[in-house]
Design a protein around this motif. Sequence first.
Motif, PDB file in Angstrom:
ATOM      1  N   ILE A 163     -22.330   5.968  40.331  1.00  8.88           N
ATOM      2  CA  ILE A 163     -23.250   7.110  40.411  1.00  8.88           C
ATOM      3  C   ILE A 163     -23.444   7.544  41.868  1.00  8.88           C
ATOM      4  CG2 ILE A 163     -25.634   7.848  40.012  1.00  8.88           C
ATOM      5  CD1 ILE A 163     -25.635   5.921  37.572  1.00  8.88           C
ATOM      6  N   TRP A 164     -23.630   6.555  42.753  1.00 11.35           N
ATOM      7  CA  TRP A 164     -23.805   6.862  44.172  1.00 11.35           C
ATOM      8  C   TRP A 164     -22.576   7.566  44.744  1.00 11.35           C
ATOM      9  CZ3 TRP A 164     -20.685   4.816  48.060  1.00 11.35           C
ATOM     10  CH2 TRP A 164     -21.071   5.141  49.367  1.00 11.35           C
ATOM     11  N   PRO A 182     -23.852  -4.151  36.700  1.00 10.98           N
ATOM     12  CA  PRO A 182     -24.811  -3.175  37.230  1.00 10.98           C
ATOM     13  C   PRO A 182     -24.369  -2.565  38.560  1.00 10.98           C
ATOM     14  CG  PRO A 182     -25.710  -5.420  37.336  1.00 10.98           C
ATOM     15  CD  PRO A 182     -24.474  -5.474  36.505  1.00 10.98           C
ATOM     16  N   ALA A 183     -23.682  -3.363  39.389  1.00 12.02           N
ATOM     17  CA  ALA A 183     -23.202  -2.833  40.675  1.00 12.02           C
ATOM     18  C   ALA A 183     -22.180  -1.725  40.448  1.00 12.02           C
ATOM     19  CB  ALA A 183     -22.589  -3.961  41.509  1.00 12.02           C
ATOM     20  N   ALA A 184     -21.300  -1.897  39.456  1.00 15.38           N
ATOM     21  CA  ALA A 184     -20.290  -0.876  39.161  1.00 15.38           C
ATOM     22  C   ALA A 184     -20.947   0.434  38.738  1.00 15.38           C
ATOM     23  CB  ALA A 184     -19.348  -1.367  38.065  1.00 15.38           C
ATOM     24  N   GLY A 203     -12.938  -4.139  39.707  1.00 19.81           N
ATOM     25  CA  GLY A 203     -13.986  -3.695  38.789  1.00 19.81           C
ATOM     26  C   GLY A 203     -14.686  -2.441  39.266  1.00 19.81           C
ATOM     27  N   ILE A 204     -14.840  -2.294  40.574  1.00 17.06           N
ATOM     28  CA  ILE A 204     -15.511  -1.127  41.146  1.00 17.06           C
ATOM     29  C   ILE A 204     -14.561   0.063  41.240  1.00 17.06           C
ATOM     30  CG2 ILE A 204     -16.657  -0.228  43.230  1.00 17.06           C
ATOM     31  CD1 ILE A 204     -18.338  -2.269  41.664  1.00 17.06           C
ATOM     32  N   SER A 205     -13.280  -0.198  41.455  1.00 12.46           N
ATOM     33  CA  SER A 205     -12.304   0.866  41.693  1.00 12.46           C
ATOM     34  C   SER A 205     -12.281   1.959  40.614  1.00 12.46           C
ATOM     35  CB  SER A 205     -10.906   0.262  41.855  1.00 12.46           C
ATOM     36  OG  SER A 205      -9.967   1.276  42.112  1.00 12.46           O
ATOM     37  N   PRO A 206     -12.343   1.621  39.308  1.00 15.46           N
ATOM     38  CA  PRO A 206     -12.330   2.695  38.301  1.00 15.46           C
ATOM     39  C   PRO A 206     -13.515   3.648  38.411  1.00 15.46           C
ATOM     40  CG  PRO A 206     -11.826   0.579  37.273  1.00 15.46           C
ATOM     41  CD  PRO A 206     -12.292   0.291  38.667  1.00 15.46           C
ATOM     42  N   GLN A 207     -14.574   3.234  39.095  1.00 17.67           N
ATOM     43  CA  GLN A 207     -15.743   4.086  39.278  1.00 17.67           C
ATOM     44  C   GLN A 207     -15.530   5.144  40.359  1.00 17.67           C
ATOM     45  OE1 GLN A 207     -16.946   3.199  36.408  1.00 17.67           O
ATOM     46  NE2 GLN A 207     -18.989   3.494  37.227  1.00 17.67           N
ATOM     47  N   ILE A 208     -14.472   4.973  41.134  1.00 15.12           N
ATOM     48  CA  ILE A 208     -14.179   5.920  42.214  1.00 15.12           C
ATOM     49  C   ILE A 208     -13.132   6.906  41.705  1.00 15.12           C
ATOM     50  CG2 ILE A 208     -13.285   6.144  44.560  1.00 15.12           C
ATOM     51  CD1 ILE A 208     -14.380   3.343  45.096  1.00 15.12           C
ATOM     52  N   LYS A 209     -13.591   8.082  41.321  1.00 17.59           N
ATOM     53  CA  LYS A 209     -12.710   9.082  40.729  1.00 17.59           C
ATOM     54  C   LYS A 209     -12.022   9.893  41.828  1.00 17.59           C
ATOM     55  CE  LYS A 209     -14.390   7.861  36.729  1.00 17.59           C
ATOM     56  NZ  LYS A 209     -13.609   6.985  35.859  1.00 17.59           N
ATOM     57  N   LYS A 232     -19.971  14.510  34.810  1.00 15.85           N
ATOM     58  CA  LYS A 232     -19.712  13.284  34.053  1.00 15.85           C
ATOM     59  C   LYS A 232     -20.372  12.093  34.720  1.00 15.85           C
ATOM     60  CE  LYS A 232     -15.716  12.192  32.013  1.00 15.85           C
ATOM     61  NZ  LYS A 232     -14.251  11.989  31.913  1.00 15.85           N
ATOM     62  N   LEU A 233     -21.222  11.412  33.983  1.00 13.32           N
ATOM     63  CA  LEU A 233     -21.846  10.200  34.508  1.00 13.32           C
ATOM     64  C   LEU A 233     -20.831   9.070  34.454  1.00 13.32           C
ATOM     65  CD1 LEU A 233     -24.612   9.146  35.506  1.00 13.32           C
ATOM     66  CD2 LEU A 233     -25.036   8.355  33.182  1.00 13.32           C
ATOM     67  N   PRO A 234     -20.536   8.416  35.589  1.00 15.59           N
ATOM     68  CA  PRO A 234     -19.478   7.403  35.621  1.00 15.59           C
ATOM     69  C   PRO A 234     -19.935   6.055  35.045  1.00 15.59           C
ATOM     70  CG  PRO A 234     -20.461   7.605  37.785  1.00 15.59           C
ATOM     71  CD  PRO A 234     -21.148   8.617  36.906  1.00 15.59           C
ATOM     72  N   ILE A 235     -20.066   5.990  33.727  1.00 12.39           N
ATOM     73  CA  ILE A 235     -20.503   4.747  33.084  1.00 12.39           C
ATOM     74  C   ILE A 235     -19.290   3.833  32.895  1.00 12.39           C
ATOM     75  CG2 ILE A 235     -21.522   3.742  31.009  1.00 12.39           C
ATOM     76  CD1 ILE A 235     -23.039   6.379  30.631  1.00 12.39           C
TER      77      ILE A 235
END
Length: 324
Positions: A225-226, A218-220, A125-131, A240-243
């Motif tokens: 963002i962090w 919310p953690a994702a 779930g978190i991985s897609p947030q890491i571009k 791009k905001l990683p929503i």
Amino acid sequence: MTLLCSIVGSFLGGLPYLTVIGALVLSLILGMLFQFYRPAIQKAESGIGFISNKFLRLGIILLGFKLNLIDLAHAGVKTILFAMVIVSGMVVLTYNIARKFGVSKRLAILTASGTSICGAAAVMGISPQIKVSKDQEADKHNDEVLAVAIVAILGTVFTLIEIAIKPLLHMTSMQFGVMAGGSLHEIAHAIATGSAGGPVSLSAAIITKLSRVLLLAPAALIIGIWYQHQDKTNEGEKGKLPIPWFMAGFLLASVIGTFVPMSSALLNQLVKLAYLVLGMAMAALGMSVNFKAFLSSGRNAVLAALSASVVLLTFTIIVSKMFF
């Protein structure tokens, strides 16, 4: 190929001695075994990439049906606060320990997420947030697989430890269940440990664990963002905001599963479908892992996650005995 791995993984995950490992991790292992037949993998590379990406998001959305918001509300503010402290505190602690041990930033945050939130599902779930750029995609897949393997192995080890030390803890059934749900990585681990304490313990373990699962969305967003602000290599992505829009689907599915009248049989089928689809995504990851990179970068990440898991277990024992 991925469907076959997922189906076989689900079957094996239901067997007595393999339940604690879980269907998702078994699907990952089966996908890795497919690498011995390289011609099939090379022909299906584009399909493997599609499944590991798109099916992953679909599986996370469907997993929302497992989250009953009314049950979480009945658990009270105390349980939700406990989950928030665990998730926020352990993400920060595990990440910083991993970085001190020389683990890469990407692997450190994926391992921290899996250890702190809900195991393999949190990693994915978190991985897609890491571009990352296209030439780093393979390295990112290796980190995903390694993070999943770490939380699976440590979760299984700590499941056995907690069951073994149960007589020494002198806890009530409720306290033991809260400890299990608060300290273990996968839902399967929490269920296996909670069931050792009886029905009350099992129920407490599931509710506490699902309170942590609820924080995945919310953690994702926060981690995305962090990480974007921390990463200096992808300047083109800064605007791009990683929503994590698929997380909105996860929350919507939990709302539908909670408030829309549905038979328990239908809900169970939707959750089974979620694990089937996630199993396919995990198998696809296993088919693309680089074993040399996997083995060379894993030791320090394991030590970091192990250290953090010991801290988490100690903390949950103390809080469970004092407040539950």
